[in-house]
Design a protein around this motif. Structure first.
Motif, PDB file in Angstrom:
ATOM      1  N   ASP A 174       1.201  -0.210  -4.793  1.00 20.27           N
ATOM      2  CA  ASP A 174       0.958  -1.063  -5.370  1.00 20.27           C
ATOM      3  C   ASP A 174      -0.604  -1.716  -5.083  1.00 20.27           C
ATOM      4  O   ASP A 174      -1.153  -2.403  -5.782  1.00 20.27           O
ATOM      5  CB  ASP A 174       1.761  -2.446  -5.246  1.00 20.27           C
ATOM      6  CG  ASP A 174       3.271  -2.173  -5.992  1.00 20.27           C
ATOM      7  OD1 ASP A 174       3.282  -1.353  -6.862  1.00 20.27           O
ATOM      8  OD2 ASP A 174       4.089  -2.715  -5.390  1.00 20.27           O
ATOM      9  N   HIS A 229       0.771  -1.165   0.222  1.00 20.93           N
ATOM     10  CA  HIS A 229       0.059   0.079   0.086  1.00 20.93           C
ATOM     11  C   HIS A 229       0.830   1.158   0.070  1.00 20.93           C
ATOM     12  O   HIS A 229       0.534   2.116  -0.790  1.00 20.93           O
ATOM     13  CB  HIS A 229      -0.787   0.008   1.348  1.00 20.93           C
ATOM     14  CG  HIS A 229      -1.988   1.128   1.292  1.00 20.93           C
ATOM     15  ND1 HIS A 229      -1.556   2.283   1.896  1.00 20.93           N
ATOM     16  CD2 HIS A 229      -3.142   1.191   0.443  1.00 20.93           C
ATOM     17  CE1 HIS A 229      -2.654   3.143   1.648  1.00 20.93           C
ATOM     18  NE2 HIS A 229      -3.861   2.497   0.860  1.00 20.93           N
ATOM     19  N   ARG A 267      -6.607  -8.569  -7.346  1.00 24.03           N
ATOM     20  CA  ARG A 267      -7.530  -7.310  -7.761  1.00 24.03           C
ATOM     21  C   ARG A 267      -8.248  -7.174  -6.325  1.00 24.03           C
ATOM     22  O   ARG A 267      -8.823  -5.956  -5.894  1.00 24.03           O
ATOM     23  CB  ARG A 267      -8.393  -7.690  -9.216  1.00 24.03           C
ATOM     24  CG  ARG A 267      -7.626  -7.673 -10.059  1.00 24.03           C
ATOM     25  CD  ARG A 267      -6.817  -6.219 -10.169  1.00 24.03           C
ATOM     26  NE  ARG A 267      -7.750  -5.279 -10.859  1.00 24.03           N
ATOM     27  CZ  ARG A 267      -7.641  -3.874 -10.297  1.00 24.03           C
ATOM     28  NH1 ARG A 267      -6.783  -3.792  -9.532  1.00 24.03           N
ATOM     29  NH2 ARG A 267      -8.630  -3.055 -10.568  1.00 24.03           N
ATOM     30  N   THR A 325      -2.983  -3.223  -7.946  1.00 21.68           N
ATOM     31  CA  THR A 325      -2.966  -2.385  -9.323  1.00 21.68           C
ATOM     32  C   THR A 325      -2.654  -3.672 -10.229  1.00 21.68           C
ATOM     33  O   THR A 325      -1.940  -4.540  -9.993  1.00 21.68           O
ATOM     34  CB  THR A 325      -2.437  -1.413  -9.392  1.00 21.68           C
ATOM     35  OG1 THR A 325      -0.712  -1.835  -9.228  1.00 21.68           O
ATOM     36  CG2 THR A 325      -2.374  -0.276  -8.389  1.00 21.68           C
ATOM     37  N   GLU A 326      -3.295  -3.366 -11.566  1.00 24.91           N
ATOM     38  CA  GLU A 326      -2.943  -4.444 -12.516  1.00 24.91           C
ATOM     39  C   GLU A 326      -1.322  -4.232 -12.889  1.00 24.91           C
ATOM     40  O   GLU A 326      -0.912  -5.309 -13.239  1.00 24.91           O
ATOM     41  CB  GLU A 326      -3.704  -4.041 -13.900  1.00 24.91           C
ATOM     42  CG  GLU A 326      -5.248  -4.318 -13.633  1.00 24.91           C
ATOM     43  CD  GLU A 326      -6.001  -4.506 -14.921  1.00 24.91           C
ATOM     44  OE1 GLU A 326      -5.249  -4.621 -15.843  1.00 24.91           O
ATOM     45  OE2 GLU A 326      -7.198  -4.544 -14.863  1.00 24.91           O
ATOM     46  N   GLU A 327      -0.671  -2.952 -12.736  1.00 23.20           N
ATOM     47  CA  GLU A 327       0.748  -2.915 -13.020  1.00 23.20           C
ATOM     48  C   GLU A 327       1.523  -3.921 -11.932  1.00 23.20           C
ATOM     49  O   GLU A 327       2.503  -4.590 -12.259  1.00 23.20           O
ATOM     50  CB  GLU A 327       1.049  -1.655 -12.850  1.00 23.20           C
ATOM     51  CG  GLU A 327       2.598  -1.406 -13.151  1.00 23.20           C
ATOM     52  CD  GLU A 327       3.174  -0.272 -12.640  1.00 23.20           C
ATOM     53  OE1 GLU A 327       4.375  -0.084 -12.486  1.00 23.20           O
ATOM     54  OE2 GLU A 327       2.575   0.868 -12.648  1.00 23.20           O
ATOM     55  N   VAL A 334      -4.337  -0.185  -3.915  1.00 22.80           N
ATOM     56  CA  VAL A 334      -4.843   1.033  -3.725  1.00 22.80           C
ATOM     57  C   VAL A 334      -6.134   0.649  -2.929  1.00 22.80           C
ATOM     58  O   VAL A 334      -6.712  -0.319  -2.764  1.00 22.80           O
ATOM     59  CB  VAL A 334      -5.477   1.760  -5.016  1.00 22.80           C
ATOM     60  CG1 VAL A 334      -4.196   2.197  -5.784  1.00 22.80           C
ATOM     61  CG2 VAL A 334      -6.124   0.584  -5.945  1.00 22.80           C
TER      62      VAL A 334
END
Length: 128
Positions: free
Chosen positions: A40, A36, A92, A97-99, A42
Motif C-alpha cells: 500500500d 509497505h 500521497r 498508492t491511489e488504490e 511504495v
C-alpha cells in the motif's frame, strides 16, 4: 494555543508534541511498515515522527486558516474539499498508492466528504 506557544517560549508546544510522539509513534511506525509490506506504500517508509509531524502541521495550519472568511482563504473549495485534498496530499506524500487511499476513503463525487473506513482506522490506530 499551540501556535501562540511557538511564538512565545515554546514550552506548551514542546509538551504537546512530546506527549503526542510518546503516545502515537510506535503505532504509526508499525502501521507504515505493515502498509509497505502489503504494497500500500511504495518507496521509502518515512520515520514515524516525521510522518506524524508533517501531517499534523498540514492539519493545524488548514484548521487555523479555516477561520478566515471564504473570500480571504488561500485555499480553493469548501471545507470538505479542502479536507479531502489535504488527506490525499498527505497520503500521497507518505507513498500510499491511489488504490490504497481509495480503499480507505469513501468519497461521493457529488459531495466530497471524508470518512475513514473502520478497517483502515483500526489498522492505523491499533483498534478493532
Amino acid at each position: 494555543m499551540l501556535l501562540a506557544s511557538v511564538a512565545g517560549d515554546g514550552s506548551f508546544a514542546s509538551l504537546i508534541y512530546r506527549r503526542a510522539n510518546r503516545m502515537m509513534n510506535e503505532r504509526v511506525r508499525r502501521a507504515l511498515i505493515q502498509a509497505h509490506d502489503d504494497g500500500d506504500i511504495v518507496g521509502k517508509v518515512l520515520d514515524a515522527r516525521n510522518t506524524s509531524m508533517f501531517t499534523e502541521h498540514i492539519g493545524t495550519m488548514a484548521n487555523t486558516l479555516a477561520g478566515l472568511a471564504t473570500k480571504d482563504s488561500p485555499y480553493a473549495g469548501d471545507r470538505e474539499t479542502i479536507i479531502h485534498d489535504a488527506v490525499w496530499f498527505c497520503c500521497r506524500g507518505l507513498g500510499f498508492t491511489e488504490e490504497a487511499i481509495r480503499r480507505c476513503l469513501e468519497t461521493d463525487p457529488a459531495e466530497p466528504s471524508l470518512r475513514i473506513s473502520a478497517e483502515c482506522g483500526a489498522q492505523l490506530f491499533g483498534g478493532n
